[in-house]
Design an enzyme around this catalytic site. Structure first.
Site, PDB file in Angstrom:
ATOM      1  N   LYS A  23       0.840  -1.210   0.000  1.00  0.00           N
ATOM      2  CA  LYS A  23       0.000   0.000   0.000  1.00  0.00           C
ATOM      3  C   LYS A  23       0.879   1.266   0.000  1.00  0.00           C
ATOM      4  CE  LYS A  23      -3.322  -2.945   0.236  1.00  0.00           C
ATOM      5  NZ  LYS A  23      -4.160  -3.430   1.314  1.00  0.00           N
TER       6      LYS A  23
HETATM    7  C1  LIG Z   1      -5.060  -4.480   1.856  1.00  0.00           C
HETATM    8  C2  LIG Z   1      -6.521  -4.366   1.905  1.00  0.00           C
HETATM    9  C3  LIG Z   1      -7.285  -4.692   3.043  1.00  0.00           C
HETATM   10  C4  LIG Z   1      -6.713  -5.369   4.243  1.00  0.00           C
HETATM   11  O1  LIG Z   1      -5.613  -4.815   4.790  1.00  0.00           O
HETATM   12  P1  LIG Z   1      -4.558  -5.696   5.631  1.00  0.00           P
HETATM   13  O2  LIG Z   1      -3.740  -4.618   6.285  1.00  0.00           O
HETATM   14  O3  LIG Z   1      -3.783  -6.518   4.659  1.00  0.00           O
HETATM   15  O4  LIG Z   1      -5.310  -6.498   6.614  1.00  0.00           O
HETATM   16  C5  LIG Z   1      -8.643  -4.456   3.008  1.00  0.00           C
HETATM   17  N1  LIG Z   1      -9.252  -3.967   1.927  1.00  0.00           N
HETATM   18  C6  LIG Z   1      -8.565  -3.652   0.805  1.00  0.00           C
HETATM   19  C7  LIG Z   1      -9.308  -3.098  -0.361  1.00  0.00           C
HETATM   20  C8  LIG Z   1      -7.184  -3.862   0.759  1.00  0.00           C
HETATM   21  O5  LIG Z   1      -6.521  -3.586  -0.370  1.00  0.00           O
END
Ligand SMILES: *Cc1c(COP(=O)(O)O)cnc(C)c1O
Length: 403
Positions: free
Chosen positions: A194
């Site tokens: 991210k």
């Molecule tokens: C990455 C992600 C999550 C979950 O995040 P984590 O930190 O990996 O638990 C939830 N929703 C979306 C759309 C994501 O891309």
């Protein structure tokens, strides 16, 4: 190229490393000053009142589901083109996931289709909706809020892909993703792919004080140490001492069944320095997007889904993903893989995962999502992707189609 080019990766620099080391030498490894500082800085970056740091994005969704009160049998709407956590959080609380198809142009949940779904069911059937700013493109939450209000729904915005993205509302004001103006709650993830990386980590943002208080309690086991919220008597808390005029310092109360979803101070320290680079990273993502747009403009075999060249002034994309649609997707994927370019698929339609099929979802239920899945490919997109590497990716794609 020798080096593997992934579809996304973190950008950790010396200041990040120093910040973590400094925290390791401090008095607090968790629940110290860094978490509060990160929350404050994040809230100001996004432009919301409250921010709650948590252990990951999935925990953020779970806490939102608890705070908003999803319970057994509650029907909640979400998109089939998202990471599974967006829907799973409904299930954690015993709710029922109702998928609603995407708009094939924006790849976001299609608001007119949501309206149809709401109109054909008795009022009160649905409790809420979890829209996703998929790939980094913001959902127009002003429009969605109007619909939600008409039918009495709450909104949890999954903004994991979209820190720094915004849409322009009717009055021409910029509305940042996650700013809490239209959604009740919003969530972010700090997983390494991210925009901001804390290894594991997440954030919830809101402007609602009541929800904020509930989130704090659920994040820490369901325990509060704020005396204003205590339910047991002062006499009980003081061990039967009737003369005491205040709650003793040791006293705390378990008021709900909560979790340990805290972020550590080491991660928060990393989050603080990562956040300082967020804008520069976003500018670089847009440059990369523009390079792809130029390369694929008018291309015979490649359709890009978001296009800075044909800039739509009604929103600003955060480019977590750069998605193209191609006919021989499997062929291209394998060809790129041989060249050490690890493109990805976002996402396999969630309603067709075995876990969700058990509730009756089947092929044909979400035609646009299913058609999209057959052609989509996410190309490398991250701030440290350099021009040479990007050109290599573009050349490799062209080579594949010229074969
Ligand atoms: C990455 C992600 C999550 C979950 O995040 P984590 O930190 O990996 O638990 C939830 N929703 C979306 C759309 C994501 O891309």
């Amino acid at each position: 190229m020798e080096k593997i080019i992934p579809y996304g990766r973190q950008n950790i620099t010396e200041d990040d490393i120093l910040a973590v080391i400094e925290t390791l030498k401090s008095d607090f490894l968790t629940q110290g000053p860094k978490v509060l500082e990160f929350e404050k800085n994040f809230a100001s970056y996004i432009g919301c009142k409250y921010a709650v740091a948590v252990s990951n994005g999935t925990a953020a969704l779970h806490l939102c589901a608890l705070a908003i009160g999803i319970s057994e049998g509650d029907k909640v709407i979400t998109t089939p083109i998202t990471f599974s956590a967006s829907a799973n959080c409904i299930r954690y609380c015993g709710g029922e996931v109702v998928f609603s198809d995407i708009d094939p142009n924006t790849l976001l949940i299609d608001i007119p289709k949501v309206r149809l779904l709401l109109e054909k069911s008795p009022r009160g059937t649905f409790k809420g909706i979890i829209p996703v700013d998929f790939a980094g493109r913001p959902v127009n939450l002003e429009v969605l809020r109007k619909l939600a209000d008409e039918f009495g729904l709450w909104i949890i915005e999954d903004a994991c892909h979209a820190p720094g993205a915004y849409f322009v509302d009717e009055k021409r004001n910029i509305q940042n993703c996650g700013n809490g103006k239209y959604a009740d709650l919003a969530i972010f993830s700090f997983h390494p792919v991210k925009h901001i990386a804390t290894a594991e980590g997440g954030m919830i943002t809101t402007n609602n004080k009541e929800l904020y208080d509930a989130l704090l309690i659920y994040r820490t086991h369901g325990i509060t140490n704020q005396s204003a919220l205590f339910q047991n008597s002062m006499e009980f808390a003081n061990g039967g001492d009737k003369s005491a005029h205040k709650y003793p310092n040791w006293y705390m109360e378990l008021q709900e069944l909560g979790y340990n979803y805290r972020l550590t101070d080491m991660q928060a320290a990393l989050g603080i320095t990562q956040l300082q680079k967020a804008d520069v990273g976003l500018i670089r993502r847009k440059e990369i997007a523009l390079n792809y747009d130029i390369a694929f403009d008018g291309h015979k075999n490649v359709v890009s889904k978001a296009n800075e060249l044909k800039k739509d002034e009604s929103f600003s994309h955060a480019y977590h993903l750069y998605i193209i649609l191609v006919k021989d997707r499997l062929g291209l994927y394998n060809y790129l893989r041989e060249k050490n370019i690890y493109a990805q698929i976002h996402y396999i339609p969630l309603h067709l995962m075995p876990y969700y099929r058990q509730f009756g979802w089947k092929e044909g239920d979400m035609e646009d999502a299913e058609e999209y899945y057959k052609q989509c490919l996410s190309l490398p997109m991250y701030p440290t992707l350099n021009d040479e590497e990007q050109q290599y990716v573009i050349n490799s794609i062209n080579e594949f189609f010229e074969k």
